[in-house]
Design a protein around this motif. Structure first.
Motif, PDB file in Angstrom:
ATOM      1  N   VAL A  25       0.854  -1.183   0.000  1.00 52.41           N
ATOM      2  CA  VAL A  25       0.000   0.000   0.000  1.00 52.41           C
ATOM      3  C   VAL A  25       0.893   1.237   0.000  1.00 52.41           C
ATOM      4  N   VAL A  26       0.648   2.157  -0.909  1.00 57.30           N
ATOM      5  CA  VAL A  26       1.441   3.386  -0.978  1.00 57.30           C
ATOM      6  C   VAL A  26       1.308   4.162   0.339  1.00 57.30           C
ATOM      7  N   LEU A  70      -4.501   0.208 -15.996  1.00 59.85           N
ATOM      8  CA  LEU A  70      -5.670  -0.570 -15.599  1.00 59.85           C
ATOM      9  C   LEU A  70      -6.040  -0.276 -14.151  1.00 59.85           C
ATOM     10  N   CYS A  71      -7.276  -0.599 -13.799  1.00 58.13           N
ATOM     11  CA  CYS A  71      -7.734  -0.433 -12.409  1.00 58.13           C
ATOM     12  C   CYS A  71      -7.650  -1.730 -11.614  1.00 58.13           C
ATOM     13  N   ASP A  72      -7.905  -2.853 -12.265  1.00 57.05           N
ATOM     14  CA  ASP A  72      -7.883  -4.155 -11.592  1.00 57.05           C
ATOM     15  C   ASP A  72      -7.294  -5.192 -12.535  1.00 57.05           C
ATOM     16  N   ASN A  90      -4.508  -3.467  -7.941  1.00 55.51           N
ATOM     17  CA  ASN A  90      -5.721  -2.690  -7.753  1.00 55.51           C
ATOM     18  C   ASN A  90      -5.365  -1.236  -7.522  1.00 55.51           C
ATOM     19  N   ARG A  91      -6.384  -0.404  -7.479  1.00 60.43           N
ATOM     20  CA  ARG A  91      -6.186   1.017  -7.175  1.00 60.43           C
ATOM     21  C   ARG A  91      -7.100   1.412  -6.018  1.00 60.43           C
ATOM     22  N   GLN A  92      -6.580   2.280  -5.151  1.00 62.56           N
ATOM     23  CA  GLN A  92      -7.383   2.817  -4.060  1.00 62.56           C
ATOM     24  C   GLN A  92      -6.998   4.290  -3.897  1.00 62.56           C
ATOM     25  N   LEU A  93      -8.001   5.160  -3.889  1.00 63.59           N
ATOM     26  CA  LEU A  93      -7.781   6.611  -3.838  1.00 63.59           C
ATOM     27  C   LEU A  93      -6.846   7.057  -4.959  1.00 63.59           C
ATOM     28  N   GLY A  97      -1.937  -0.507  -5.782  1.00 68.61           N
ATOM     29  CA  GLY A  97      -1.705  -1.416  -4.664  1.00 68.61           C
ATOM     30  C   GLY A  97      -1.593  -2.845  -5.159  1.00 68.61           C
ATOM     31  N   LEU A  98      -0.994  -3.705  -4.359  1.00 66.84           N
ATOM     32  CA  LEU A  98      -0.862  -5.121  -4.697  1.00 66.84           C
ATOM     33  C   LEU A  98      -1.277  -5.975  -3.505  1.00 66.84           C
ATOM     34  N   VAL A  99      -2.053  -7.009  -3.776  1.00 65.28           N
ATOM     35  CA  VAL A  99      -2.351  -8.037  -2.780  1.00 65.28           C
ATOM     36  C   VAL A  99      -1.894  -9.359  -3.386  1.00 65.28           C
ATOM     37  N   ILE A 100      -1.030 -10.052  -2.685  1.00 64.13           N
ATOM     38  CA  ILE A 100      -0.351 -11.220  -3.243  1.00 64.13           C
ATOM     39  C   ILE A 100      -0.600 -12.433  -2.356  1.00 64.13           C
ATOM     40  N   ARG A 101      -1.043 -13.529  -2.958  1.00 58.88           N
ATOM     41  CA  ARG A 101      -1.274 -14.791  -2.239  1.00 58.88           C
ATOM     42  C   ARG A 101      -0.180 -15.781  -2.635  1.00 58.88           C
TER      43      ARG A 101
END
Length: 365
Positions: A25-26, A70-72, A90-93, A97-101
């Motif tokens: 998260v930035v 891209l947004c997602d 993804n993007r927020q505000l 951002g990145l979510v990694i599994r």
């Protein structure tokens, strides 16, 4: 100026600590998820440039020209000898951002997951639908992979997987395994199912049933003699049945209930329960095997009766979530307090602890 953030080295170190997920998260230091809990690392806060560079480093080559616009986006990344990773960009505000599994190379056998032995016979069904359900992070992907791997090791079949994106990679053992990625090998889940029927499949795995069109294709595949495995984000068998039926218009729900009663073979709803004493998570699961009685309940829309049957049934190896939680307590894996925190019916579970429940430690031994 801060050190340049190295996404590959960060992921290697996260895997080494036993993390299951990473969040970038930035404006914040990277987060990891371990044993179900989010933990903030002691690294420096990430800048937008750090996250943009991380995305460009790990995104598939064909996507790099457009990924930042891209947004997602979902994709897979691999560090050889370390792990595979399912990545959500993804993007927020307005910021990336990145979510990694983390997806391990090794697919555990069912016995390694401490799941009930009934799963061995459930997966031997020649046709119909088996659904693994639960919230995000409850171990659905690992359980499904173990079920597929069990078929792959013991049966001579053609297994087709349709995923977005492909997570676990299966080698061909006794079975032939064909893995297709939505957006790369097939346009949509429903297209993948439709065309897979022309590929001589015995088993079809659908990464997730998200909409009516995919559900219709899954029902059709199971009706034509195939075994279909998939996942849903529901908490128990009754929610699962109701979610499927409610995907359809009210005028069609009677027919859908009939289809589901004839094709559904079992639902496996699971949670991962953290044990503070053991510093690890244990699976608790509700298992519903579709008997003639349950078929009748589905047909007549008496799904609430299923709760009673799950709680009281001792013949068909079914188990309710509370019984599973009570057995974890009985064998010393978790405390009563930890079980109650994860129960959907605390008052019933408390009664079990006061003597109604007569369990056995053999379930998890």
């Amino acid at each position: 100026m801060s050190e340049t953030f190295n996404i590959v080295e960060f992921l290697k170190s996260a895997v080494a600590t036993g993390a299951s997920d990473e969040h970038l998260v930035v404006g914040h230091a990277p987060f990891i998820r371990k044993n179900g809990f989010i933990v903030k690392t002691k690294m420096e806060a990430l800048t937008k440039t750090d996250v943009d560079n991380a995305v460009m480093e790990i995104a598939p080559t064909a996507m790099r020209d457009k990924v930042l616009t891209l947004c997602d986006l979902d994709f897979m990344f691999e560090i050889k000898g370390c792990s595979r990773f399912r990545v959500n960009y993804n993007r927020q505000l307005g910021l990336p951002g990145l979510v990694i599994r983390n997806i391990a190379y090794d697919i555990p056998e069912l016995k390694e997951l401490s799941l009930p032995d009934i799963l061995y016979s459930i997966v031997e069904q020649p046709n119909g639908i088996i659904l693994v359900t639960g919230p995000t992070g409850s171990g659905k992907s690992t359980t499904i992979a173990s079920l597929i791997n069990q078929i792959n090791m013991t049966s001579s079949k053609h297994i087709v997987t349709i995923e977005d994106p492909i997570e676990y990679v299966f080698g061909c053992k006794k079975s032939v395994v064909s893995q297709r990625q939505v957006g790369v090998d097939t346009k949509t889940f429903s297209d993948g199912i439709k065309y897979s029927l022309r590929q001589d499949p015995d088993v079809i795995f659908i990464g997730e049933i998200r909409d009516r069109e995919t559900m219709e294709a899954a029902l059709k595949a199971s009706e034509t003699g195939h075994l279909v495995l998939s996942t849903l984000h529901t908490n128990d068998a009754v929610q699962t049945i109701n979610r499927i039926v409610n995907m359809f218009d009210e005028s069609n729900r009677f027919l859908v209930r009939r289809q589901l009663a004839e094709t559904l073979r079992a639902t496996i709803a699971q949670k991962l329960i953290y044990s503070e004493h053991e510093r690890k998570r244990y699976p608790a699961c509700e298992i519903m095997v579709v008997t003639s009685t349950i078929k009748d309940y589905i047909n007549k829309d008496n799904t609430e009766e299923i709760y009673e049957l799950l709680r009281d049934n001792m013949v068909d190896n079914m188990i309710s979530m509370n019984t599973s939680l009570a057995k974890l307590v009985d064998c010393g894996a978790i405390t009563e307090e930890e079980a109650l925190m994860n129960s959907n019916d605390e008052s019933e579970l408390e009664k079990m602890f006061r003597g109604v429940y007569q369990g056995t430690k053999a379930y998890y031994e």
